[in-house]
Design an enzyme around this catalytic site. Sequence first.
Site, mmCIF file in Angstrom:
data_model
loop_
_atom_site.group_PDB
_atom_site.id
_atom_site.type_symbol
_atom_site.label_atom_id
_atom_site.label_comp_id
_atom_site.label_asym_id
_atom_site.label_seq_id
_atom_site.Cartn_x
_atom_site.Cartn_y
_atom_site.Cartn_z
ATOM 1 C CB CYS A 19 -3.891 -6.738 -1.753
ATOM 2 S SG CYS A 19 -2.844 -5.726 -0.717
ATOM 3 C CB CYS A 73 -4.832 -3.821 0.865
ATOM 4 S SG CYS A 73 -3.919 -3.771 -0.776
#
Length: 146
Positions: free
Chosen positions: A68, A71
Amino acid sequence: MSDTLVIGCPNCDALNRIPAERITQHPKCGSCKERLVTGIPFALNPRNIDNHLNADLPVVVDFWASWCGPCKQYSKTFEMVAAPFAEQARFCTLNTEQESQLAGKYHIRSIPTTIVFYQGEEIARESGGMHPQQLHQWLDEVLKHI
Ligand SMILES: [Zn+2]
């Protein structure tokens, strides 16, 4: 908050009971002698999560995954904001790929997701990344009610 605090050790996960005012005095773990308050996020897993979530300080958890992109950016923000809040809350990370059962248990539908727990209960949740100032303000607001 009460006069004594039970908090988990970031290094060995042992629960420590300390006088509340000692939180600012660099308390050490009675078990492993490492510092209990580091200002550095540490990882939750099935073995340590109950100890940390049921302790007396609020726990701010960053649910993330290695694939991600947002993230990665957010983890820097999370680390940055963890330091000034070190004596008010625990900052933890949870890898939703490795700990998919825990991600399911907490109904994580998108990442990054930030959840604040207090004495085992979820008290706030925010989906998506935040800028440092946003995270700071959000935590000020959430922690004010404890
Ligand atoms: Zn320890």
